[in-house]
Design a protein around this motif. Structure first.
Motif, PDB file in Angstrom:
ATOM      1  N   GLU A 104       0.833  -1.210   0.000  1.00  0.00           N
ATOM      2  CA  GLU A 104       0.000   0.000   0.000  1.00  0.00           C
ATOM      3  C   GLU A 104       0.865   1.256   0.000  1.00  0.00           C
ATOM      4  O   GLU A 104       0.574   2.222  -0.711  1.00  0.00           O
ATOM      5  N   ASP A 105       1.926   1.247   0.809  1.00  0.00           N
ATOM      6  CA  ASP A 105       2.834   2.404   0.847  1.00  0.00           C
ATOM      7  C   ASP A 105       3.504   2.618  -0.511  1.00  0.00           C
ATOM      8  O   ASP A 105       3.614   3.743  -0.990  1.00  0.00           O
ATOM      9  N   VAL A 106       3.963   1.527  -1.100  1.00  0.00           N
ATOM     10  CA  VAL A 106       4.632   1.626  -2.395  1.00  0.00           C
ATOM     11  C   VAL A 106       3.650   2.094  -3.461  1.00  0.00           C
ATOM     12  O   VAL A 106       4.001   2.909  -4.318  1.00  0.00           O
ATOM     13  N   LEU A 107       2.420   1.608  -3.407  1.00  0.00           N
ATOM     14  CA  LEU A 107       1.417   2.024  -4.388  1.00  0.00           C
ATOM     15  C   LEU A 107       1.208   3.533  -4.345  1.00  0.00           C
ATOM     16  O   LEU A 107       1.085   4.180  -5.382  1.00  0.00           O
ATOM     17  N   GLN A 108       1.213   4.094  -3.151  1.00  0.00           N
ATOM     18  CA  GLN A 108       1.099   5.551  -3.028  1.00  0.00           C
ATOM     19  C   GLN A 108       2.285   6.229  -3.715  1.00  0.00           C
ATOM     20  O   GLN A 108       2.113   7.214  -4.442  1.00  0.00           O
ATOM     21  N   TYR A 112       1.857   6.286  -7.590  1.00  0.00           N
ATOM     22  CA  TYR A 112       0.999   7.332  -8.163  1.00  0.00           C
ATOM     23  C   TYR A 112       1.592   8.719  -7.974  1.00  0.00           C
ATOM     24  O   TYR A 112       1.362   9.607  -8.798  1.00  0.00           O
ATOM     25  N   LEU A 113       2.398   8.905  -6.958  1.00  0.00           N
ATOM     26  CA  LEU A 113       3.130  10.161  -6.822  1.00  0.00           C
ATOM     27  C   LEU A 113       4.143  10.286  -7.969  1.00  0.00           C
ATOM     28  O   LEU A 113       4.292  11.349  -8.578  1.00  0.00           O
ATOM     29  N   THR A 114       4.799   9.176  -8.294  1.00  0.00           N
ATOM     30  CA  THR A 114       5.736   9.158  -9.418  1.00  0.00           C
ATOM     31  C   THR A 114       4.997   9.424 -10.727  1.00  0.00           C
ATOM     32  O   THR A 114       5.480  10.187 -11.580  1.00  0.00           O
ATOM     33  N   VAL A 115       3.824   8.829 -10.901  1.00  0.00           N
ATOM     34  CA  VAL A 115       3.037   9.068 -12.113  1.00  0.00           C
ATOM     35  C   VAL A 115       2.695  10.555 -12.211  1.00  0.00           C
ATOM     36  O   VAL A 115       2.828  11.155 -13.281  1.00  0.00           O
ATOM     37  N   TRP A 116       2.286  11.151 -11.104  1.00  0.00           N
ATOM     38  CA  TRP A 116       1.950  12.577 -11.093  1.00  0.00           C
ATOM     39  C   TRP A 116       3.163  13.420 -11.514  1.00  0.00           C
ATOM     40  O   TRP A 116       3.037  14.341 -12.305  1.00  0.00           O
ATOM     41  N   ASN A 117       4.326  13.065 -10.995  1.00  0.00           N
ATOM     42  CA  ASN A 117       5.534  13.850 -11.263  1.00  0.00           C
ATOM     43  C   ASN A 117       6.189  13.541 -12.603  1.00  0.00           C
ATOM     44  O   ASN A 117       6.952  14.373 -13.115  1.00  0.00           O
ATOM     45  N   ARG A 118       5.933  12.366 -13.164  1.00  0.00           N
ATOM     46  CA  ARG A 118       6.656  11.963 -14.368  1.00  0.00           C
ATOM     47  C   ARG A 118       5.769  11.643 -15.557  1.00  0.00           C
ATOM     48  O   ARG A 118       6.227  11.072 -16.545  1.00  0.00           O
ATOM     49  N   ALA A 119       4.498  11.958 -15.484  1.00  0.00           N
ATOM     50  CA  ALA A 119       3.580  11.638 -16.591  1.00  0.00           C
ATOM     51  C   ALA A 119       4.057  12.241 -17.906  1.00  0.00           C
ATOM     52  O   ALA A 119       3.838  11.668 -18.974  1.00  0.00           O
ATOM     53  N   ASP A 120       4.734  13.371 -17.827  1.00  0.00           N
ATOM     54  CA  ASP A 120       5.222  14.002 -19.060  1.00  0.00           C
ATOM     55  C   ASP A 120       6.316  13.177 -19.740  1.00  0.00           C
ATOM     56  O   ASP A 120       6.602  13.376 -20.921  1.00  0.00           O
ATOM     57  N   SER A 121       6.906  12.222 -19.040  1.00  0.00           N
ATOM     58  CA  SER A 121       7.951  11.389 -19.653  1.00  0.00           C
ATOM     59  C   SER A 121       7.373  10.140 -20.316  1.00  0.00           C
ATOM     60  O   SER A 121       8.104   9.398 -20.969  1.00  0.00           O
TER      61      SER A 121
END
Length: 188
Positions: free
Chosen positions: A54-58, A61-70
């Motif tokens: 659960e912690d890693v899943l959070q 999605y934080l990584t997705v938010w920060n790196r979606a442009d890549s």
């Protein structure tokens, strides 16, 4: 939520990832709703701990938010990109915690119930990975097995080397050469 064909689902996620790259929080929520169960399964298989997964899943999605442009849909399908982030974050957490924190070897995590297809099954279904399956099939059994186990089974290079009874450097070289052959095959 209506069922989409694989092509429609892919197009939807590509569109939503582009929206996330533009700062659309609702798009991130929509991606989460469509992919959280699958990505949680990836994390759980590697970590064998619901709390850690659960912690890693959070973090995923934080990584997705920060790196979606890549994200580049020409290089990978959205689910492949997301599953790779989940896998890498889970392996990083597993390394951070250390091997003694796990009661069972990662091989036993396969027995955890998950009715949805695993990451490898999703890859085999998607149209853009037919070629990957073809190229993986062209590799020798040892190299193919090491790559699949490392990238889709969540095993670390250290674990693979130990299981195969070879030095760590040998395992890293085997996988690196295999990945280079895959890249060559995929680009031809």
């Amino acid at each position: 939520m209506s069922r989409m064909s694989p092509g429609e689902g892919r197009a939807y996620l590509v569109d939503r990832l582009r929206a996330v790259a533009d700062g659309d929080r609702a798009a991130l929520r929509q991606i989460y709703e469509r992919t959280a169960a699958k990505l949680f399964g990836v994390c759980l298989r590697i970590l064998d701990s619901r709390e850690e997964a659960e912690d890693v899943l959070q973090d995923v999605y934080l990584t997705v938010w920060n790196r979606a442009d890549s994200f580049d849909p020409a290089r990978a399908s959205p689910i492949t990109w997301l599953a790779t982030i989940a896998r890498n974050r889970a392996i990083d957490r597993r390394r951070q915690i250390g091997p003694r924190a796990f009661d069972r070897p990662v091989d036993e995590a396969v027995d955890i119930a998950d009715a949805s297809p695993d990451a490898l099954a999703l890859l085999h279904r998607s149209e853009d990975t037919r070629r990957l399956a073809e190229c993986l099939g062209a590799l020798d059994d040892r190299t193919r097995g090491a790559i699949v186990t490392a990238f889709y089974g969540g095993r670390t290079y250290e674990e693979l080397a130990e299981t195969a009874g070879v030095p760590l450097g040998t395992m890293k070289s085997l996988i690196r050469r295999g990945l280079m052959r895959l890249k060559e095959c995929l680009s031809s």
